[in-house]
Write a protein that holds these residues in place. Structure first.
Motif, short mmCIF file in Angstrom:
data_model
loop_
_atom_site.label_atom_id
_atom_site.label_comp_id
_atom_site.label_asym_id
_atom_site.label_seq_id
_atom_site.Cartn_x
_atom_site.Cartn_y
_atom_site.Cartn_z
N UNK A 35 46.45 48.47 32.67
CA UNK A 35 45.08 48.98 32.82
C UNK A 35 44.08 48.04 32.14
N UNK A 36 44.39 47.61 30.94
CA UNK A 36 43.50 46.71 30.20
C UNK A 36 43.43 45.33 30.86
N UNK A 37 44.54 44.92 31.46
CA UNK A 37 44.56 43.63 32.13
C UNK A 37 43.54 43.60 33.26
N UNK A 38 43.44 44.66 34.02
CA UNK A 38 42.49 44.72 35.13
C UNK A 38 41.05 44.68 34.63
N UNK A 39 40.81 45.22 33.45
CA UNK A 39 39.45 45.26 32.90
C UNK A 39 39.03 43.92 32.31
N UNK A 40 39.98 43.21 31.69
CA UNK A 40 39.59 42.04 30.90
C UNK A 40 39.68 40.72 31.66
N UNK A 41 40.44 40.66 32.74
CA UNK A 41 40.63 39.40 33.44
C UNK A 41 40.10 39.50 34.86
N UNK A 42 39.18 38.64 35.20
CA UNK A 42 38.58 38.64 36.53
C UNK A 42 39.16 37.50 37.35
N UNK A 43 39.95 37.84 38.37
CA UNK A 43 40.59 36.81 39.19
C UNK A 43 39.87 36.60 40.52
N UNK A 44 38.62 37.01 40.58
CA UNK A 44 37.89 36.93 41.85
C UNK A 44 37.81 35.50 42.37
N UNK A 45 37.43 34.57 41.49
CA UNK A 45 37.29 33.17 41.92
C UNK A 45 38.63 32.61 42.37
N UNK A 46 39.69 32.90 41.62
CA UNK A 46 41.02 32.39 41.97
C UNK A 46 41.48 32.93 43.32
N UNK A 47 41.16 34.21 43.59
CA UNK A 47 41.51 34.79 44.89
C UNK A 47 40.77 34.10 46.02
N UNK A 48 39.48 33.81 45.79
CA UNK A 48 38.69 33.11 46.81
C UNK A 48 39.25 31.70 47.04
N UNK A 49 39.67 31.07 45.95
CA UNK A 49 40.25 29.73 46.04
C UNK A 49 41.57 29.78 46.82
#
Length: 599
Positions: free
Chosen positions: A364-378
């Motif tokens: 749960x905390x992992x989803x809140x603290x780490x944003x993988x949006x850019x990596x997903x787009x890449x």
């Protein structure tokens, strides 16, 4: 030979099998007690060869891509387990999950065979009798050890007894002084017993340290007080709080797995003498789904393959098909009965529930603290095989062919992992050969340090092709991209604040806007690798300059020094040479001068 023909001629022996796609890329490595039966279970043979209907979506997708099959026969199922684990770590197949948390954990130990035993740290079994181990510790082992010597009057250093003379430790009341004084065994044993109580109880240890910290603060010794405060924090950090009290000396290693659609958490908790002493966790991105059975067997094989000093009964949240063979394998390598327990009730079940609660909280905390949006787009833009959770970026640096070095930086779980950075002294003189040498040395270390999901090179299409060729020849499955400056009039464009960089993949070239977050993500990695390479180059160059100056002062000209380095590579190598070997490049007189300087 067709895939059907290969499957039909498989032996009924233990071994490993490898599935490859139409481009020869490795998809999966598996092991089997019976290769013929295991591989056939993936397929239906009528009316044509196709995936078996009872496969999961993930495995079905893999089988649909499979064009060829290789296999290796081994003597036993145990050998197959070891070979499978080794190949997965080295080759990073697309459909295997690579568990990266394969480090060994430190233990504190004491050897009672010594006349005045002392405590130390180890990560492996020590071949000696009368040794007692405490641990493992995911964090704080060195802090605990230092605290023991701070609070107990023990022999402080390995060489203390050899001096036969009282030293400073005795003067400041940190040692009983057995090097010179006759110390009764009973008196020394009291100090050992005190130390063991503190090792077994972090709360008692931190209380004692806090008392000493307050004393230092009152004496205005603030630096020492701050050091003890930080030490207490580190000692407590890995501990999971629990009200479960076994009121016994039972030991357990507890493993829990929790996941969502994209992320997998593996939590390890270590209970010793009825108390939880430490815990650790690792988080992995799921690229193609996962098989929990595969996770459990690989987790146990990897963790215990290092042969830690203690094997405790293992608690798991659920069983898996190969539990008997893994239990037998662990029993063999430790030469004692290993137990894998799936508790259904009682305090052992409470321990599993505690582990799962903590694993869910980490997720749960992992989803809140780490944003993988850019990596997903890449991932989508560059058509990467895997989500780039762990990335390695490479750069080289030199000055007119001198002080040639390579650097590798590591980006893991959305942050730079500086402990995993590597630097290399290189022999190659041109940029192409330097990168080849750097990448080849990295590939040679895959068995000890598993491959990442993505390589990023500071360079253009030529270096990208070089990396792809090296990986293909090694059979390793890693995505590769390169980034280089746009060239204007054959010169790299380096306008400050508006650097126009080009990203290369094996299929396409991307010229993204300077404001594009995906470009900035890659640039950030490249710039860190460049910083690391330049920093190491400067250190190397300074050392070379100092060595060159020494030779210049003794009559060896700069041109002769350069000639030596071009021929022999490094000063370290030159120092080991004989006069005759140096004389193959310079005259006898110069060779004698150099040899006398480096005696």
């Amino acid at each position: 030979m067709t895939l059907t023909e290969t499957i039909q001629q498989l032996p009924a022996s233990a071994g490993i099998y490898q599935y490859f796609d139409k481009d020869g890329h490795l998809l999966y490595v598996g092991k089997a007690k019976n290769l013929k039966n295991r591989v056939k279970s993936y397929f239906s043979f009528t009316p044509t060869l196709r995936p078996s209907p009872n496969l999961s979506y993930r495995i079905k997708s893999m089988i649909e891509q499979t064009i060829t099959l290789n296999y290796i026969v081994v003597n036993t199922e145990h050998d197959a387990l070891i070979l499978e684990n080794s190949l997965i770590k080295q080759l990073n197949p697309k459909y295997n999950i690579l568990l990266r948390d394969d480090k060994t954990y430190p233990y504190i130990y004491i050897d009672y065979a010594q006349e005045y035993p002392r405590f130390d740290i180890t990560r492996k079994i020590i071949d000696a009798k009368d040794i007692t181990y405490f641990g493992p510790y995911s964090i704080g082992a060195r802090d605990i050890l230092n605290s023991i010597y701070e609070l107990c009057k023990l022999v402080q250093k390995k060489g203390c007894l050899k001096s036969k003379k009282l030293c400073l430790y005795y003067q400041i009341d940190k040692c009983l002084g057995p090097c010179e004084k006759e110390i009764p065994n009973e008196l020394y044993q009291k100090e050992i017993d005190k130390a063991i109580k503190l090792i077994k109880s972090k709360s008692k240890l931190t209380r004692e340290l806090m008392k000493k910290m307050e004393f230092y603060a009152e004496e205005l010794r603030f630096e020492e007080a701050a050091e003890l405060r930080d030490r207490c924090e580190r000692i407590s950090r890995s501990e999971i709080k629990s009200d479960i009290d076994f009121a016994s000396s039972e030991n357990f290693d507890i493993f829990a797995v929790e996941h969502n659609e994209k992320r997998l958490v593996i939590l390890k908790i270590f209970m010793r003498n009825g108390k939880i002493i430490s815990s650790s966790h690792s988080i992995t991105t799921l690229n193609n789904g996962f098989d929990k059975e595969e996770i459990f067997h690989r987790l146990l094989i990897e963790f215990y393959q290092q042969k830690p000093p203690i094997i405790a009964p293992i608690l798991l949240q659920e069983s898996f098909d190969e539990i008997d063979s893994v239990e037998e394998y662990l029993s063999d390598i430790f030469d004692k009965k290993a137990q894998i327990i799936i508790p259904q009730r009682g305090k052992k079940k409470q321990l599993i529930d505690l582990a799962l609660i903590n694993a869910k909280e980490l997720l749960k905390n992992d989803k809140k603290t780490i944003d993988f949006k850019v990596e997903n787009q890449l991932l989508e833009l560059l058509k990467l095989e895997k989500f780039p959770q762990r990335v390695e970026c490479f750069d080289n640096s030199h000055m007119a062919g001198m002080a040639t070095v390579g650097a590798m930086i590591v980006y893991d779980n959305a942050k730079f992992d500086k402990k995993s950075y590597r630097t290399y002294h290189l022999d190659a003189k041109d940029e192409y050969s330097q990168m080849r040498e750097t990448l080849t040395r990295r590939i040679n270390s895959f068995e000890k340090n598993s491959p990442p999901d993505l390589w990023v090179l500071d360079g253009g299409a030529t270096l990208l092709k070089l990396a792809l060729d090296i990986l293909e020849s090694s059979g390793v499955n890693i995505d590769v991209i390169a980034i280089s400056k746009e060239k204007v009039d054959e010169k790299a464009h380096r306008a400050k604040g508006s650097a126009k960089d080009i990203i290369y993949t094996k299929d396409e070239v991307f010229r993204l806007k300077t404001s594009d977050k995906r470009l900035q993500w890659v640039q950030n990695l490249r710039d860190e690798a460049h910083r690391c390479a330049i920093g190491f180059h400067k250190k190397t160059k300074l050392k070379l300059d100092q060595e060159s100056k020494l030779l210049n002062l003794n009559g060896i000209s700069h041109a002769k020094v350069k000639k030596l380095l071009n021929h022999f590579g490094t000063f370290e190598h030159i120092k080991t040479l004989s006069i005759e070997e140096i004389s193959t490049v310079l005259n006898k007189k110069d060779a004698n001068i150099i040899k006398n300087l480096y005696k």
